[in-house]
Design an enzyme around this catalytic site. Structure first.
Site, mmCIF file in Angstrom:
data_model
loop_
_atom_site.group_PDB
_atom_site.id
_atom_site.type_symbol
_atom_site.label_atom_id
_atom_site.label_comp_id
_atom_site.label_asym_id
_atom_site.label_seq_id
_atom_site.Cartn_x
_atom_site.Cartn_y
_atom_site.Cartn_z
ATOM 1 N N HIS A 1 0.800 -1.221 0.000
ATOM 2 C CA HIS A 1 0.000 0.000 0.000
ATOM 3 C C HIS A 1 0.827 1.263 0.000
ATOM 4 C CE1 HIS A 1 -3.178 -2.857 0.544
ATOM 5 N NE2 HIS A 1 -3.892 -1.943 -0.068
ATOM 6 N N ARG B 1 -14.793 3.619 0.075
ATOM 7 C CA ARG B 1 -14.704 2.243 0.554
ATOM 8 C C ARG B 1 -14.673 2.250 2.070
ATOM 9 N NH1 ARG B 1 -9.677 -1.190 -1.381
ATOM 10 N NH2 ARG B 1 -8.536 0.119 0.064
ATOM 11 N N GLU C 1 -12.396 -8.920 -5.150
ATOM 12 C CA GLU C 1 -10.939 -9.007 -4.987
ATOM 13 C C GLU C 1 -10.506 -10.329 -4.363
ATOM 14 O OE1 GLU C 1 -9.558 -5.644 -2.707
ATOM 15 O OE2 GLU C 1 -11.204 -5.766 -1.293
ATOM 16 N N ASP D 1 -5.558 -7.153 -5.136
ATOM 17 C CA ASP D 1 -5.757 -8.314 -4.272
ATOM 18 C C ASP D 1 -6.168 -9.541 -5.062
ATOM 19 O OD1 ASP D 1 -5.099 -7.714 -1.591
ATOM 20 O OD2 ASP D 1 -6.727 -6.263 -1.567
ATOM 21 N N ARG E 1 1.401 -9.891 -2.181
ATOM 22 C CA ARG E 1 1.692 -8.663 -2.928
ATOM 23 C C ARG E 1 2.764 -7.821 -2.253
ATOM 24 N NH1 ARG E 1 -3.947 -5.271 -2.157
ATOM 25 N NH2 ARG E 1 -2.733 -3.395 -2.524
ATOM 26 N N CYS F 1 -10.677 -0.856 -10.016
ATOM 27 C CA CYS F 1 -9.899 0.195 -9.346
ATOM 28 C C CYS F 1 -8.520 -0.307 -8.920
ATOM 29 C CB CYS F 1 -10.657 0.745 -8.148
ATOM 30 S SG CYS F 1 -11.142 -0.502 -6.962
HETATM 31 C C1 PEP Z 1 -7.215 -3.805 -4.903
HETATM 32 O O1 PEP Z 1 -7.053 -4.739 -4.121
HETATM 33 O O2 PEP Z 1 -7.054 -3.897 -6.119
HETATM 34 C C2 PEP Z 1 -7.596 -2.477 -4.396
HETATM 35 C C3 PEP Z 1 -7.929 -1.508 -5.205
HETATM 36 O O3 PEP Z 1 -7.569 -2.300 -3.067
HETATM 37 P P1 PEP Z 1 -6.232 -2.107 -2.211
HETATM 38 O O4 PEP Z 1 -5.094 -1.969 -3.152
HETATM 39 O O5 PEP Z 1 -6.447 -0.897 -1.374
HETATM 40 O O6 PEP Z 1 -6.176 -3.361 -1.398
HETATM 41 MG MG MG Z 2 -7.776 -4.611 -2.101
#
Ligand code: PEP
Ligand code: MG
Length: 768
Positions: A364, A507, A605, A629, A639, A676
């Site tokens: 993140h 979210r 996800e 995810d 990740r 997204c």
């Molecule tokens: C994702 O998992 O693609 C997402 C947009 O959420 P985050 O990256 O905040 O887990």
């Molecule tokens: Mg995510």
């Protein structure tokens, strides 16, 4: 055996440099295996030759002089075969190569094992024996393999330490050595390293020279006095509760703190030019090593006391240091583990680059860095972070590389890349107010992912048509406690107001995994498969209800709010969440707010959700795919883990098929579907998603205009033909190259990694 192994690794870990480390290895291994010879040959990346770096048993005068070609001799054979070779009569082997300078003609038996780190052969560890009656047995072979596997990381680390100081293996000056990590956020930064490290952690203290010796000694004197006082105070307080032998511990502490003991040694090192924290770290580590190697159990345990005292002294030193932290104008933050809160510590405009040892491209903090447009390299696992403070650094966020103390030529090369980038961005600005549509008028709105208010400003400048993902955990992460309902309402209102009348998708809190709240720690063996996202908030309705109430009230008069639920793996989670949202909605209306019920959607996800699209569509108004995810869960690749970063591939056929299927199933159910994850902001990914039928793409602001310029230059049919071609392929790499090739042919090569010519940046050599 385990004990011997542990001791050797510990000693090598504490070595002051590569030569020292190798010397320890050969002497200790020779002794532990009771052999006549133990030698280490390292592969010099510059000359691609093995160099005899250390030996116990061969003539020492041969060290540094004997070299072998990449596949020359038995050493070369071990390295190229990447497996042990165990010979009773080495001289009779056709690949045997004899060097009179070593005096090895006397030794017949040979056992060599490769030293391999992250698939790279670093060198070969060899033991030899005089009589051919001795063949090394299986147990000895296994021991050498084990020790080599454990030492590989330490050797790589020491090699990198030398390289940062500008030294090659042979001690020659090495120019422009690059260190490899994982590309985190694109772009190039040139600036000065600032190592941020956790407080009161001796191991993390960076190396620095001290500018004012007397001031540094005074600072250390104050810290020592303060710790003495602390100890006296505690001793007094506990005097009546402790037995005399337990009280004696405090006396031991005070004796160690006597001016002639530990503090005296620290002062000596400060006088040699080290800053107080670094001098303290060195002395404490030396004491600790000394005690840990003692045979007596009681004395060994004293290492814990020394470490404790060291931590206390450091904490006091750092208290004094905190107030005067000044960041350079072009600061490149370097840390073992970067956190979003650290990014906020640097004054606005001074943060130009980021380097993190832990984490990977989809951590993140990397996503945040991309949103902020700060070039970042993650997963720099072998880089000795504490050597990077105050050094000039170049961060190449395209290639995932950094350079320490670059030459003027290299700096000029990267400065030219920075200029090209600025021109590219300027050239895109005219697209800001044009619609995102293909040549044949297929329209696809581009939304933005936000977290901070700065993202909003950048997004509006880049012509975003709404927020496709507002990560509400970001304001939670930069706070020191849960933000109150009123505080949350203010954060949310800013986002909703900035984009009204366009939709803003908020979210609900998605913490857990690699998103930690310092004030709400979650410690788990498997955080990405554990208590994360909706699982946390449904277990804590008090957090969820306050958040939804703040969102609803913030939307008063604007009515552009959409609520999105993260990490959904069961329809029951959607039902429970909807129940709570409705409850809050009615309460808020009863309070007199005239708001409309927001649309509610879920993120796809988790693989389970891919197969439940229809059931989910029956319950919600929209879906949005979180491909970050979804990729990690489909491919079983963390990740956040740089070790497996090369397996994390959003162009993997399984990921593309899942994305395609979700789009088709959502359309069959008549539910809008957007995406997204980071793939949406990748020009090639965006074209494929457009072809799959996604209704909107949401991405970080920095990529918006690039994606728009590609989509405006192609036809929907062209995109569909490309998708048809690549869904037939079975390798992620082939898919990626096919998409890259298609983009290049369409004239968009400039959006792919900048071309560096065949040899990479001028004069660069890789260290890790
Ligand atoms: C994702 O998992 O693609 C997402 C947009 O959420 P985050 O990256 O905040 O887990
Ligand atoms: Mg995510």
């Amino acid at each position: 055996m385990l004990n011997t192994l542990r001791n050797i690794v510990q000693e090598v870990n504490a070595a002051k440099d590569l030569r020292d480390a190798l010397e320890i290895i050969v002497t200790r291994v020779q002794k532990a295996m009771n052999t006549e010879v133990c030698s280490v040959y390292l592969l010099d990346p510059e000359s691609n030759r093995y160099i005899l770096m250390a030996t116990e048993g061969l003539y020492k005068s041969a060290v540094g002089k004997i070299t072998l070609g990449y596949s020359e001799g038995l050493v070369g054979l071990v390295g190229s075969r990447e497996e042990p070779i165990n010979l009773e009569d080495a001289p009779s082997h056709p690949r045997y190569r004899y060097f009179p300078e070593t005096g090895e003609e006397r030794f017949k038996s040979f056992l060599g094992v490769p030293i391999i780190h992250h698939r790279r052969v670093l060198g070969v560890l060899v033991v030899q024996q005089r009589h051919n009656s001795r063949c090394f047995d299986e147990g000895e072979e296994a021991f050498l393999v084990t020790i080599s596997a454990q030492l590989a990381g330490v050797i790589a680390h020491s090699e990198a330490t030398g390289a940062i100081g500008g030294l090659s293996l042979t001690g020659r000056v090495a120019q422009d050595v690059s260190f490899n990590g994982v590309a985190g956020a694109p772009g190039v930064a040139i600036g000065q390293g600032v190592v941020v490290y956790p407080p009161a952690d001796l191991d993390a203290v960076p190396e620095k020279a001290c500018e004012d010796v007397e001031a540094e000694i005074a600072l250390f004197g104050e810290a020592t006095d303060a710790v003495r006082e602390d100890i006296n105070r505690v001793a007094e307080r506990l005097a009546t509760q402790l037995r005399p032998e337990e009280q004696a511990l405090f006396e031991v502490y005070l004796r160690i703190l006597d001016d002639n003991a530990l503090p005296g040694e620290v002062v000596l090192r400060i006088r040699e030019g080290k800053w107080a924290q670094g001098a303290l770290k060195e002395v404490v580590q030396q004491y600790v090593r000394h005690f840990e190697m003692m045979g007596d159990h009681y004395l060994r345990e004293r290492a814990v006391d020394i470490r404790d005292l060291g931590r206390r002294l450091l904490a006091h030193l750092q208290e004094g240091d905190q107030q005067e932290r000044v960041f350079p104008q072009q600061a490149i933050l370097v840390s073992e583990e970067l956190t979003p809160a650290m990014l906020g510590e640097v004054p606005r405009g001074q943060l130009v680059g980021l380097v993190s040892v832990r984490g990977s491209s989809n951590s993140h903090v990397a996503i945040l860095a991309r949103a902020m447009g700060v070039p970042t390299v993650m997963g720099m696992v072998d880089v000795p972070v504490n050597q990077l403070d105050s050094r000039e650094l170049i961060v190449d966020g395209y290639e995932g590389q950094i350079y320490a103390s670059p030459s003027p030529e290299l700096r000029a090369f990267y400065e030219s890349i920075c200029l090209e980038e600025q021109e590219l961005i300027r050239g895109l600005e005219e697209l800001r107010d044009l619609p995102c549509e293909t040549l044949d008028r297929h329209r696809i709105p581009l939304m933005v992912n936000t977290g901070l208010m700065t993202d909003v400003v950048r997004s509006l400048n880049n012509g975003a048509e709404g927020i496709g993902l507002y990560r509400t955990e970001v304001p939670f992460m930069i706070n020191e406690r849960f933000p109150s309902e009123q505080e949350q309402r203010e954060y949310y209102r800013e986002q909703l107001e900035a984009f009204a009348p366009c939709e803003v998708t908020m979210r609900t809190l998605d913490v857990g995994g690699d998103k930690a709240l310092t004030y709400f720690p979650i410690s788990e063996e498997n955080p990405f498969l554990g208590w994360r996202g909706i699982r946390v908030t449904l277990d804590h309705p008090e957090i969820f209800l306050v958040q939804v109430r703040a969102m609803l009230k913030a939307s008063d008069g604007l009515n552009n709010l959409r609520i999105m639920l993260p990490m959904i793996s069961n329809v029951s989670e959607v039902e429970e969440a909807l129940h709570l949202i409705y409850r809050v909605y009615h309460e808020v209306r009863e309070e007199g707010y005239d708001i409309v019920m927001p649309k509610v959607g879920v993120m796809i996800e988790v693989p389970a959700a891919v197969y439940q699209v229809k059931a989910l569509c029956d319950r919600v108004d929209f879906l949005s795919v979180g491909s970050n995810d979804l990729t990690q869960y489909l491919l079983a690749v963390d990740r956040n883990n740089p070790r497996v970063a090369s397996l994390y591939h959003s162009y993997h056929p399984a990921v593309l098929q899942a994305l395609y299927r979700v789009a088709q199933d959502a359309h069959a159910a008549g539910t809008p579907i957007s995406i997204c994850g980071e793939l949406a902001g990748d020009p090639g990914g965006a074209v494929l998603l457009l072809a799959m039928g996604y209704d909107a793409l949401s991405m970080n602001a920095a990529n918006l205009l690039k994606v728009k310029s590609v989509i405006r230059a192609v036809s929907f049919d062209w995109a569909k033909a490309l998708l048809d071609d690549v869904v037939r392929l079975d390798s992620p790499h082939v898919i990626k190259s096919s998409v890259d090739l298609a983009l290049r042919q369409a004239g968009f090569g400039r959006y792919l990694r900048p071309e560096r010519g065949a040899g990479g940046a001028p004069g660069a050599a890789a260290a890790t």
